[in-house]
Motif scaffolding. Structure first.
Motif, PDB file in Angstrom:
ATOM      1  N   ALA A  97       0.841  -1.207   0.000  1.00 51.05           N
ATOM      2  CA  ALA A  97       0.000   0.000   0.000  1.00 51.05           C
ATOM      3  C   ALA A  97       0.869   1.247   0.000  1.00 51.05           C
ATOM      4  N   THR A  98       1.939   1.221   0.765  1.00 51.74           N
ATOM      5  CA  THR A  98       2.865   2.355   0.805  1.00 51.74           C
ATOM      6  C   THR A  98       3.532   2.548  -0.548  1.00 51.74           C
ATOM      7  N   ILE A  99       3.885   1.452  -1.190  1.00 58.72           N
ATOM      8  CA  ILE A  99       4.490   1.565  -2.519  1.00 58.72           C
ATOM      9  C   ILE A  99       3.482   2.187  -3.488  1.00 58.72           C
ATOM     10  N   TYR A 100       2.265   1.672  -3.510  1.00 53.78           N
ATOM     11  CA  TYR A 100       1.231   2.258  -4.372  1.00 53.78           C
ATOM     12  C   TYR A 100       1.043   3.741  -4.097  1.00 53.78           C
ATOM     13  N   ASN A 101       0.904   4.090  -2.815  1.00 54.85           N
ATOM     14  CA  ASN A 101       0.629   5.487  -2.478  1.00 54.85           C
ATOM     15  C   ASN A 101       1.769   6.402  -2.907  1.00 54.85           C
ATOM     16  N   ASN A 102       2.992   5.957  -2.723  1.00 55.04           N
ATOM     17  CA  ASN A 102       4.117   6.817  -3.065  1.00 55.04           C
ATOM     18  C   ASN A 102       4.355   6.904  -4.566  1.00 55.04           C
ATOM     19  N   ILE A 103       4.162   5.794  -5.252  1.00 57.00           N
ATOM     20  CA  ILE A 103       4.281   5.816  -6.711  1.00 57.00           C
ATOM     21  C   ILE A 103       3.279   6.826  -7.277  1.00 57.00           C
ATOM     22  N   LYS A 104       2.072   6.793  -6.754  1.00 59.79           N
ATOM     23  CA  LYS A 104       1.034   7.726  -7.189  1.00 59.79           C
ATOM     24  C   LYS A 104       1.459   9.175  -6.902  1.00 59.79           C
ATOM     25  N   LEU A 105       2.019   9.392  -5.720  1.00 61.34           N
ATOM     26  CA  LEU A 105       2.520  10.719  -5.363  1.00 61.34           C
ATOM     27  C   LEU A 105       3.618  11.160  -6.330  1.00 61.34           C
ATOM     28  N   PHE A 106       4.576  10.277  -6.599  1.00 62.58           N
ATOM     29  CA  PHE A 106       5.695  10.627  -7.479  1.00 62.58           C
ATOM     30  C   PHE A 106       5.208  10.932  -8.893  1.00 62.58           C
ATOM     31  N   VAL A 107       4.199  10.196  -9.354  1.00 62.63           N
ATOM     32  CA  VAL A 107       3.660  10.473 -10.695  1.00 62.63           C
ATOM     33  C   VAL A 107       3.014  11.857 -10.710  1.00 62.63           C
ATOM     34  N   SER A 108       2.287  12.183  -9.651  1.00 62.42           N
ATOM     35  CA  SER A 108       1.628  13.497  -9.626  1.00 62.42           C
ATOM     36  C   SER A 108       2.648  14.628  -9.517  1.00 62.42           C
ATOM     37  N   LEU A 109       3.798  14.347  -8.933  1.00 62.16           N
ATOM     38  CA  LEU A 109       4.873  15.348  -8.848  1.00 62.16           C
ATOM     39  C   LEU A 109       5.764  15.347 -10.090  1.00 62.16           C
ATOM     40  N   ARG A 110       5.441  14.473 -11.057  1.00 58.83           N
ATOM     41  CA  ARG A 110       6.230  14.324 -12.287  1.00 58.83           C
ATOM     42  C   ARG A 110       7.667  13.876 -12.032  1.00 58.83           C
ATOM     43  N   ILE A 111       7.864  13.129 -10.952  1.00 58.60           N
ATOM     44  CA  ILE A 111       9.166  12.496 -10.717  1.00 58.60           C
ATOM     45  C   ILE A 111       9.206  11.179 -11.487  1.00 58.60           C
ATOM     46  N   LEU A 112       8.047  10.537 -11.591  1.00 51.94           N
ATOM     47  CA  LEU A 112       7.918   9.298 -12.356  1.00 51.94           C
ATOM     48  C   LEU A 112       6.911   9.488 -13.481  1.00 51.94           C
ATOM     49  N   LYS A 113       7.079   8.665 -14.523  1.00 49.77           N
ATOM     50  CA  LYS A 113       6.073   8.580 -15.578  1.00 49.77           C
ATOM     51  C   LYS A 113       5.404   7.219 -15.517  1.00 49.77           C
TER      52      LYS A 113
END
Lengths: 146, 146
Positions: free
Chosen positions: A53-69
DNA sequence: TTAACTGCAAATCCTTTGCAAAGGC
DNA sequence: GCCTTTGCAAAGGATTTGCAGTTAA
């Protein structure tokens, strides 16, 4: 190199009132280590001590911050890559779902054309070429030969 | 025009031992009528008398037969379009998820480059430009003005 | 200190599947 | 009549969420 990425990240998160937790650091380090286009499951396999759950939540955060695509192509399973990668596009195997990068000069012109034609405010673009990877081409031939 | 599409389809399905059912005809007619890039839910809303499982199963069939193309971009909800459309690429709104077509000459060269660099057997390519549609640009401005 | 974060378990959402009944051809 | 297809309900898989305890700053 990994350290450099992290050093840039710390003030970026702090400015936004977000915290540098060991989990966030580890998730990003894992993506850097895996290099390709890992799924959430791939990441979790490397760092099973961190809750999925933490991985999902952070991946989602990083995508919204444009750190990840996010690369939402393969069969309902999204893959992820770092946003600050050099110019490249993706080629996908329709059989095994593999994603591979290939270098090609960025098609900046297409963004200008798109803006003029649609009045959208443009952020970025992505391209996917669909085909069969060499391995899956061979497997098809073997099956046909039966 | 819709009739023309259907007339082509009948022998195409029959050759493959597949049947022309009222459900299949209706699903394709609905996609033709909706024109844009409907989701399974959009289609089902138009023809609620057809089971959603049947819609899912047939959409999947049509994608595998390359009658439809899947656009897996918006937030885990795939959209679909007819495969035999004239040359165009997609522009997506990151706020409302809308997908819009814009005309641009097909980048055939990129398939050749990709083939040489990767040894993949190429079928097709797609491009998405990401941005904010005019409506969502205005909403952002309104919020900022508060 | 305190507001953000983690992690568990439950919930949710989208999609697929097993199977009996229906129906193209 | 045969074999595909439909449609229901149940299962499945990925992701999100509520919430109590934890922790970065």
């Amino acid at each position: 190199m990994q350290k450099e990425q992290m050093t840039k990240l710390i003030p970026f998160l702090k400015e936004r009132g977000l915290r540098i937790t060991p989990q966030r650091t580890l998730i990003l380090q894992t993506i850097l280590t895996l290099k390709g286009h890992p799924t959430v499951e791939d990441i979790h396999r490397q760092i099973p001590q961190i809750s999925i759950a933490t991985i999902y939540n952070n991946i989602k955060l990083f995508v919204s911050l444009r750190i990840l695509k996010e690369l939402p192509y393969g069969n309902g399973l999204s893959k992820y890559e770092l946003a600050n990668q050099p110019n490249h596009y993706h080629i996908l195997c329709e059989s095994c779902g593999d994603i591979f990068d290939f270098n090609y000069p960025t098609l900046t012109q297409i963004e200008h054309v798109a803006r003029k034609l649609t009045q959208y405010q443009i952020f970025s673009h992505q391209m996917e070429v669909y085909g069969l990877c060499p391995t899956c081409q061979n497997e098809t031939k073997v099956k046909e030969g039966d």
